[in-house]
Structure formats: structure tokens, C-alpha cells
Design a protein around this motif. Structure first.
Motif, PDB file in Angstrom:
ATOM      1  N   ASN A   1       0.816  -1.216   0.000  1.00 46.37           N
ATOM      2  CA  ASN A   1       0.000   0.000   0.000  1.00 46.37           C
ATOM      3  C   ASN A   1       0.851   1.268   0.000  1.00 46.37           C
ATOM      4  O   ASN A   1       0.320   2.369   0.116  1.00 46.37           O
ATOM      5  CB  ASN A   1      -0.924   0.013   1.210  1.00 46.37           C
ATOM      6  N   GLY A   2       2.181   1.093  -0.095  1.00 44.03           N
ATOM      7  CA  GLY A   2       3.071   2.230  -0.040  1.00 44.03           C
ATOM      8  C   GLY A   2       3.474   2.545   1.390  1.00 44.03           C
ATOM      9  O   GLY A   2       3.028   1.901   2.347  1.00 44.03           O
ATOM     10  N   PHE A   3       4.286   3.577   1.564  1.00 46.24           N
ATOM     11  CA  PHE A   3       4.683   3.996   2.909  1.00 46.24           C
ATOM     12  C   PHE A   3       5.221   5.412   2.873  1.00 46.24           C
ATOM     13  O   PHE A   3       5.581   5.953   1.808  1.00 46.24           O
ATOM     14  CB  PHE A   3       5.726   3.043   3.515  1.00 46.24           C
ATOM     15  N   ILE A   4       5.287   6.020   4.057  1.00 44.22           N
ATOM     16  CA  ILE A   4       5.953   7.308   4.267  1.00 44.22           C
ATOM     17  C   ILE A   4       6.908   7.100   5.433  1.00 44.22           C
ATOM     18  O   ILE A   4       6.526   6.549   6.470  1.00 44.22           O
ATOM     19  CB  ILE A   4       4.946   8.433   4.577  1.00 44.22           C
ATOM     20  N   VAL A   5       8.153   7.500   5.262  1.00 46.16           N
ATOM     21  CA  VAL A   5       9.166   7.202   6.264  1.00 46.16           C
ATOM     22  C   VAL A   5      10.099   8.392   6.467  1.00 46.16           C
ATOM     23  O   VAL A   5      10.395   9.138   5.535  1.00 46.16           O
ATOM     24  CB  VAL A   5       9.980   5.948   5.844  1.00 46.16           C
ATOM     25  N   LYS A   6      10.521   8.567   7.697  1.00 50.07           N
ATOM     26  CA  LYS A   6      11.577   9.532   8.023  1.00 50.07           C
ATOM     27  C   LYS A   6      12.906   8.786   8.019  1.00 50.07           C
ATOM     28  O   LYS A   6      13.029   7.712   8.620  1.00 50.07           O
ATOM     29  CB  LYS A   6      11.358  10.138   9.406  1.00 50.07           C
ATOM     30  N   ILE A   7      13.906   9.327   7.339  1.00 48.15           N
ATOM     31  CA  ILE A   7      15.219   8.705   7.338  1.00 48.15           C
ATOM     32  C   ILE A   7      16.251   9.658   7.934  1.00 48.15           C
ATOM     33  O   ILE A   7      16.092  10.890   7.882  1.00 48.15           O
ATOM     34  CB  ILE A   7      15.666   8.281   5.917  1.00 48.15           C
ATOM     35  N   GLU A   8      17.277   9.057   8.529  1.00 45.27           N
ATOM     36  CA  GLU A   8      18.366   9.826   9.115  1.00 45.27           C
ATOM     37  C   GLU A   8      19.616   8.965   9.088  1.00 45.27           C
ATOM     38  O   GLU A   8      19.575   7.786   9.451  1.00 45.27           O
ATOM     39  CB  GLU A   8      18.034  10.231  10.553  1.00 45.27           C
ATOM     40  N   SER A   9      20.709   9.546   8.681  1.00 44.66           N
ATOM     41  CA  SER A   9      21.957   8.808   8.566  1.00 44.66           C
ATOM     42  C   SER A   9      22.367   8.221   9.913  1.00 44.66           C
ATOM     43  O   SER A   9      22.438   8.929  10.923  1.00 44.66           O
ATOM     44  CB  SER A   9      23.064   9.733   8.051  1.00 44.66           C
ATOM     45  N   GLY A  10      22.618   6.902   9.913  1.00 49.32           N
ATOM     46  CA  GLY A  10      23.068   6.231  11.121  1.00 49.32           C
ATOM     47  C   GLY A  10      21.959   5.690  11.992  1.00 49.32           C
ATOM     48  O   GLY A  10      22.226   5.071  13.021  1.00 49.32           O
ATOM     49  N   PHE A  11      20.685   5.913  11.621  1.00 47.18           N
ATOM     50  CA  PHE A  11      19.556   5.462  12.434  1.00 47.18           C
ATOM     51  C   PHE A  11      18.526   4.765  11.549  1.00 47.18           C
ATOM     52  O   PHE A  11      18.433   5.033  10.347  1.00 47.18           O
ATOM     53  CB  PHE A  11      18.895   6.644  13.155  1.00 47.18           C
ATOM     54  N   GLU A  12      17.769   3.867  12.160  1.00 46.37           N
ATOM     55  CA  GLU A  12      16.706   3.195  11.428  1.00 46.37           C
ATOM     56  C   GLU A  12      15.609   4.182  11.057  1.00 46.37           C
ATOM     57  O   GLU A  12      15.349   5.154  11.766  1.00 46.37           O
ATOM     58  CB  GLU A  12      16.104   2.069  12.278  1.00 46.37           C
ATOM     59  N   GLY A  13      14.939   3.914   9.932  1.00 48.46           N
ATOM     60  CA  GLY A  13      13.846   4.772   9.510  1.00 48.46           C
ATOM     61  C   GLY A  13      12.661   4.694  10.457  1.00 48.46           C
ATOM     62  O   GLY A  13      12.444   3.679  11.136  1.00 48.46           O
ATOM     63  N   ARG A  14      11.900   5.766  10.523  1.00 47.90           N
ATOM     64  CA  ARG A  14      10.691   5.793  11.359  1.00 47.90           C
ATOM     65  C   ARG A  14       9.477   5.911  10.447  1.00 47.90           C
ATOM     66  O   ARG A  14       9.295   6.923   9.763  1.00 47.90           O
ATOM     67  CB  ARG A  14      10.736   6.948  12.347  1.00 47.90           C
ATOM     68  N   LEU A  15       8.629   4.895  10.476  1.00 51.95           N
ATOM     69  CA  LEU A  15       7.469   4.830   9.584  1.00 51.95           C
ATOM     70  C   LEU A  15       6.294   5.636  10.126  1.00 51.95           C
ATOM     71  O   LEU A  15       6.059   5.700  11.341  1.00 51.95           O
ATOM     72  CB  LEU A  15       7.018   3.384   9.417  1.00 51.95           C
ATOM     73  N   TYR A  16       5.544   6.220   9.193  1.00 50.20           N
ATOM     74  CA  TYR A  16       4.226   6.746   9.530  1.00 50.20           C
ATOM     75  C   TYR A  16       3.290   5.547   9.657  1.00 50.20           C
ATOM     76  O   TYR A  16       3.161   4.745   8.721  1.00 50.20           O
ATOM     77  CB  TYR A  16       3.735   7.693   8.434  1.00 50.20           C
ATOM     78  N   GLU A  17       2.655   5.398  10.807  1.00 55.99           N
ATOM     79  CA  GLU A  17       1.903   4.181  11.098  1.00 55.99           C
ATOM     80  C   GLU A  17       0.396   4.330  10.925  1.00 55.99           C
ATOM     81  O   GLU A  17      -0.357   3.399  11.204  1.00 55.99           O
ATOM     82  CB  GLU A  17       2.225   3.709  12.517  1.00 55.99           C
TER      83      GLU A  17
ATOM     84  N   ARG B   1      21.065   5.618  20.094  1.00 65.21           N
ATOM     85  CA  ARG B   1      20.772   4.379  19.368  1.00 65.21           C
ATOM     86  C   ARG B   1      20.523   3.213  20.307  1.00 65.21           C
ATOM     87  O   ARG B   1      19.586   2.437  20.102  1.00 65.21           O
ATOM     88  CB  ARG B   1      21.929   4.037  18.419  1.00 65.21           C
ATOM     89  N   VAL B   2      21.370   3.058  21.323  1.00 66.06           N
ATOM     90  CA  VAL B   2      21.344   1.821  22.121  1.00 66.06           C
ATOM     91  C   VAL B   2      21.082   2.052  23.601  1.00 66.06           C
ATOM     92  O   VAL B   2      21.028   1.082  24.372  1.00 66.06           O
ATOM     93  CB  VAL B   2      22.681   1.057  21.958  1.00 66.06           C
ATOM     94  N   GLY B   3      20.928   3.287  24.029  1.00 69.34           N
ATOM     95  CA  GLY B   3      20.750   3.568  25.445  1.00 69.34           C
ATOM     96  C   GLY B   3      19.373   3.200  25.962  1.00 69.34           C
ATOM     97  O   GLY B   3      18.479   2.794  25.203  1.00 69.34           O
ATOM     98  N   SER B   4      19.199   3.352  27.259  1.00 70.54           N
ATOM     99  CA  SER B   4      17.922   3.068  27.904  1.00 70.54           C
ATOM    100  C   SER B   4      16.798   3.875  27.250  1.00 70.54           C
ATOM    101  O   SER B   4      16.916   5.098  27.091  1.00 70.54           O
ATOM    102  CB  SER B   4      18.004   3.416  29.394  1.00 70.54           C
ATOM    103  N   LYS B   5      15.727   3.194  26.865  1.00 68.06           N
ATOM    104  CA  LYS B   5      14.634   3.851  26.157  1.00 68.06           C
ATOM    105  C   LYS B   5      14.022   4.972  26.993  1.00 68.06           C
ATOM    106  O   LYS B   5      13.694   6.041  26.457  1.00 68.06           O
ATOM    107  CB  LYS B   5      13.554   2.822  25.807  1.00 68.06           C
ATOM    108  N   ASP B   6      13.873   4.747  28.293  1.00 63.04           N
ATOM    109  CA  ASP B   6      13.291   5.767  29.163  1.00 63.04           C
ATOM    110  C   ASP B   6      14.135   7.038  29.185  1.00 63.04           C
ATOM    111  O   ASP B   6      13.608   8.156  29.149  1.00 63.04           O
ATOM    112  CB  ASP B   6      13.136   5.227  30.593  1.00 63.04           C
ATOM    113  N   LEU B   7      15.455   6.854  29.232  1.00 65.65           N
ATOM    114  CA  LEU B   7      16.337   8.016  29.262  1.00 65.65           C
ATOM    115  C   LEU B   7      16.393   8.703  27.903  1.00 65.65           C
ATOM    116  O   LEU B   7      16.394   9.933  27.819  1.00 65.65           O
ATOM    117  CB  LEU B   7      17.747   7.588  29.684  1.00 65.65           C
ATOM    118  N   VAL B   8      16.428   7.910  26.842  1.00 65.40           N
ATOM    119  CA  VAL B   8      16.508   8.485  25.500  1.00 65.40           C
ATOM    120  C   VAL B   8      15.268   9.306  25.183  1.00 65.40           C
ATOM    121  O   VAL B   8      15.354  10.411  24.622  1.00 65.40           O
ATOM    122  CB  VAL B   8      16.708   7.375  24.452  1.00 65.40           C
TER     123      VAL B   8
END
Length: 406
Positions: A166-182, A248-255
Motif C-alpha cells: 500500500n506504499g509507505f511514508i518514512v523519516k530517514i536519518e543517517s546512522g539510524f533506522e527509519g521511522r514509519l508513519y503508522e 541508538r542503544v541507550g535506555s529507552k526511558d532516558l533516551v
């Protein structure tokens, strides 16, 4: 700034017009657009008015005009091309938004226009609307991968587990995984839905902080975790790399509790000194919450994880803005006060010089009339000289009368 804008205007003909408003005369206009300081740069487009988002020098303004006069959506065919042509350029360095729909294909011999491609599906129509509206604040691309590498290319954007039918819309950033519009991408998909997603994510995981985006980042609802680094290293400083790795890898709560950024500690040394940051001791970490004017700082703690854990455990205590100046001399305190309340503190020297001109200077000068009046009021009359001396006529008359008497 006015002379610089006059020079820039020559290069912007046909791309962007520059106008000036004197807020001392057009008070209603300036009040309408909430102008509180000078100079204020505002941009108007399609009936919307918004603050100019870039740096205030000629090159940045020219680059902004060129961006705004170009098509808001760029065609890309690979992940690498998207990073090079979209993510690594202003207005938000490192971040881009891509739209993909499986029905769109481009062959080398096809004669197409971007407008035709964007209007061919509901998804791309909505995406194009938001791209134009937010062109000053983001980078946007339309992904149409080559047929022979389609699956491999899509996997770089969203991975292999995402259904792309169905297609997608995504945010991209160098060094990080893409974030999808859900949200849904069918006919119920609307521009307000996408606009919300964009404004929540139009920020690099670790952002370069400066005068052009400080206010915007401070208003995102989270405290700022700032890596204060020397200007010579800035984005390449090991502390910046540590911030990115922790994000990228730190505690989710702190990030998720902070917006991560880094700042030039030399250029902004005076501003940062009110929070106890010493430009001779860089790099340092600082948490700043402008909403309630509080901050956390300890120059003896340099590791990102250790710093955040000590803040969470209150080993590093919360301080209020100005606490670091408690033991400073009066000059430093006055300087911090002046900078903190700009532009209103500019009224102090203006009022002082106005007082000198209007009140003090006239007391040191008097015109000729006032001098004469003072002499007349204070003149001492000589009694001897005050006796009336007879005129020649009076003497002649008295002599004639004396002869008659004889």
C-alpha cells in the motif's frame, strides 16, 4: 541587518521578494503577527506566516530562497541518493521524509513531470500538499526505485518485515533506522495526520543547536540534553558521537526523556556561563529546561550514561537559572541579566541617553535672554549713581529764574 538584506535582494529576483515594515509606525500590523523584538524575520507563503528558520547571514538567506523556489519534492531512486541529496542539506540537516507507492514507476525513456507523479495517487497528493506547506522546515522526496533492485532498495528504507503493497511514508536519518508513519494510507489518510507526524519527527536524533533553532527546539516539550563542545571539533567531537551512540542503544526511558543536541561552547560561551559551563573546560554536558528555567550541570561528570543516571538519582541536583552567578561579580551578573531579558533591556541605555539629552544638557546651557534677566534680577544699584543728574534744559531754566528774582 537592513544593508545586508538590500544586498541579498539583488540575487533573489524572481525567487523571493524582501519587504520591510517599520513597527514604530505600523503598530497594528506588528501586533497582529506578534512581533516582540527587532529585527524579526517572517516568511509568508500561501497565506501562512511563519518565522524565518535559518541563520541570519547572506549565504543562508540566499540558500533558503533557492530552496523555497524549487520543487518541494525531489525524485530519488536509492537510499544513498536520498541521504546525499535530501538528508544532508538544510533546513534540517540529517533528516528527510520519503513517500513511496508501488504504482509509480519511471523508466529511462519515460517523459514525466513531478506534478503528474505526485497527483497520480491519494498518498502522494497528500504528501505533496504537506511538502509545500512545510518546505521551509523539511526535506521531501518521492521514492521510485529501479525495477531490477526494487526489493533491495525498499529494505534499506523500512526493513524486510514491512508490507509495502500500500506504499509507505518514512523519516530517514543517517546512522539510524527509519521511522514509519503508522497511520492508514487509504482514502481516509488526510494532511493533518501527516502534518502531525512530520512535526513530531522533523528533528535529528542529535541536533546541532544554534540561534536559528534554539527557540523551536526548546518548545518541543522536552528538556535539552546538550553536549557543549569546542567550535574546532563541533559535529566530530567524541562527545557528539557518544550522544548519537547512546541515542541508538541507550535506555529507552532516558533516551525518550530528552531532545539530544550539541552546541558550540566558544561561540555561545557568554550565554552558557550562566549555567556554570566554563569554555576552558570543554566538552561538558548540560541539561536545560527553559520552560521552568532549570538546569543540571556537573563538570566532573563527562560520560553521557553516567551523567543521566546521576541526574535521575538526584546526585546531580537541579538548579535554577542564575544560581551559577550567585558568587559572580556585579559586572558578570549585570551582563547575564542584560542578555537574559533582551530585547527589553535595550530600553535601559535608550532611556539613560534620552534623560541626558532632555533633562541634563539643558541645565548646562542658558540663552542670552536668560542671562540678561539674571543680570537685571541680581543688579546692585549704586546709591551715588542713582541720584538724578539735571539735564541742560533744567539748568538753563533754573538760571533764568534766578535772574528774574534779582
Amino acid at each position: 541587518m537592513a544593508p545586508m538584506l538590500d544586498q541579498v535582494a539583488v540575487y533573489l529576483e524572481g525567487k523571493m521578494a524582501i519587504g520591510k515594515i517599520d513597527c514604530t509606525r505600523e503598530k497594528k500590523v506588528c501586533k497582529r503577527f506578534d512581533v516582540r523584538g527587532y529585527p524579526t524575520l517572517l516568511v509568508t507563503r500561501d497565506g501562512d506566516m511563519f518565522p524565518y528558520p535559518g541563520e541570519r547571514h547572506a549565504d543562508a538567506i540566499i540558500e533558503f530562497a533557492e530552496t523555497m523556489s524549487a520543487n518541494p519534492v525531489t525524485l530519488v531512486q536509492s537510499y544513498e541518493e536520498a541521504l546525499d541529496t535530501l538528508a544532508d542539506k538544510p533546513p534540517v540537516s540529517g533528516v528527510a521524509f520519503l513517500a513511496y507507492h508501488p504504482s509509480l514507476m519511471v523508466d529511462g525513456d519515460d517523459d514525466y513531470s513531478m506534478e503528474q507523479l505526485l497527483h497520480s495517487t491519494h498518498l502522494t497528493q497528500v504528501f505533496a500538499q504537506i511538502a509545500r506547506k512545510e518546505q521551509a522546515a523539511g526535506s521531501f522526496g518521492l521514492l521510485i526505485p529501479p525495477p531490477d533492485s526494487k526489493m533491495e532498495t525498499l529494505a534499506k528504507f523500512v526493513g524486510t518485515s514491512v508490507n509495502t503493497s500500500n506504499g509507505f511514508i518514512v523519516k530517514i536519518e543517517s546512522g539510524f533506522e527509519g521511522r514509519l508513519y503508522e497511520g492508514p494510507l487509504d482514502e481516509t489518510f488526510t494532511s493533518p495526520d501527516l502534518l502531525l507526524f512530520l512535526r513530531q519527527n522533523n528533528l535529528a536524533v542529535v541536533t546541532a543547536l544554534g540561534g536559528h533553532n534554539f527557540k523551536a527546539l526548546s518548545g518541543k516539550g522536552k528538556p535539552l540534553l546538550i553536549g557543549v563542545v569546542p567550535d574546532s571539533t563541533l559535529g566530530k567531537d567524541p562527545l557528539v558521537e557518544e550522544l548519537k551512540e547512546f541515542a541508538r542503544v541507550g535506555s529507552k526511558d532516558l533516551v525518550e526523556a530528552y531532545n539530544f543536541c550539541y552546541m558550540d561552547g566558544i561561540k555561545w560561551g557568554k550565554f552558557l556561563s550562566q549555567f556554570g559551563v566554563n569554555r576552558d573546560n570543554l566538552p561538558e554536558l548540560l541539561i536545560l529546561n527553559l520552560h521552568n528555567r532549570t538546569y543540571w550541570h556537573d563538570s566532573t561528570v563527562s560520560g553521557v550514561q553516567e551523567f543521566l543516571e546521576q541526574v535521575a538519582s538526584e546526585e546531580i541536583a537541579m538548579q535554577h537559572q542564575g544560581d551559577a552567578l550567585a558568587d559572580a561579580d556585579w559586572f558578570t551578573k549585570g551582563q547575564a541579566f542584560f542578555l537574559r531579558y533582551l530585547p527589553w533591556t535595550l530600553l535601559i541605555p535608550i532611556a539613560f541617553f534620552a534623560f541626558i539629552i532632555v533633562v541634563i544638557l539643558p541645565l548646562g546651557y542658558s540663552g542670552d535672554d536668560s542671562i540678561d534677566s539674571e543680570i537685571k534680577r541680581n543688579k546692585v544699584v549704586n546709591p551715588e549713581k542713582s541720584k538724578k543728574t539735571p539735564s541742560n534744559n533744567e539748568v538753563t531754566t533754573k538760571t533764568t529764574e534766578a535772574k528774574k528774582d534779582k
